[in-house]
Enzyme design. Sequence first.
Site: not given
Ligand code: PDD
Length: 300
Positions: A48, A115, A117, A162, A194
């Site tokens: 996403y 379903r 994997h 992501k 992070e």
């Molecule tokens: N999340 N690290 C993680 C684990 C994140 O989920 C996000 C952002 C960031 C910052 O990334 P960006 O600057 O591209 O938003 C770092 C979004 C906002 C969310 O999951 O809603």
Amino acid sequence: LAIHPSPEPPMSAPLPDTPCYLNGELLPIAQAKVSVLDRGFIFGDGVYEVIPVYGRIPLRLDGHLARLGRSLASVRIRNPRTVDEWTALIRDLIARQTFDDQSLYLQVSRGVAKRDHAFPKDTPPTVFMMVNPLTLPSADQVSRGVTAVTATDNRWYRCDIKSTALLANVMLRQLAVDAGAAEAVLLRDGFLSEGSASNIFVVRDGIVATPAKSHLILSGITYDVITDLARGDGMTLEQRDVSEAEVRGADELWLASSTREVLAITTLDGKAVGNGRPGPMFERMYRLFREYTRRLRLSA
Ligand code: PDD
């Protein structure tokens, strides 16, 4: 010592007639339906993006689409749209909303299949996009900062993807919420990674440091904006390993994400960060960031 919990603004359900995009169709969100066999639902098998939109202008759309392409390639889902197609679809969906500042959510899952994997053969990905009003931090959160707690980063080793499989992030964020905090600052093997949904910066003696990009963190678009703004304004910014001791001994801590812009963390694990107020480097960065989004709005 002032501990001020930073509750999230109340989440309201999207209006049922808000237009969204699902597999080539534009329709009211209340009518958008996906099969229970969708692998996004069954396995969290999808990726996403969250794209902030200021005055109907998406922030660094090229960066978001490039990261989407990398996430898809990493999980071996065929990118279902070209960059030009994504751009046109996103611009169209933005134009159809009734409000100007938006948070656009985009998701691609591996599609609907029995379903198992292992990847299904010849199954088209599910493509979904929705838009919510962009709810930025309150003036109080900006001027006083927010609280955070540290937690052990117990996620996998592909945090650069992501992925919609966010159970670990969800658990970590709730741990923060349960402690009355706005974010969990994650530590892995004695080093900063992070936040549960943000990137983290530390400031010591006027020098800004943040973990270098790797498979241990998400390559944040806000992180890119901040590193560019810092260097453009002559700040010293280091992208390198940041130890837990540096986090705990920082003059300032910042968090950054698409939905929170940049915020000072002024309390960590119940202790004041620096003097417990947003510091001068934060104030400088916040002004730069505000100026950046003001220009973005004017470019409409
Ligand atoms: N999340 N690290 C993680 C684990 C994140 O989920 C996000 C952002 C960031 C910052 O990334 P960006 O600057 O591209 O938003 C770092 C979004 C906002 C969310 O999951 O809603």
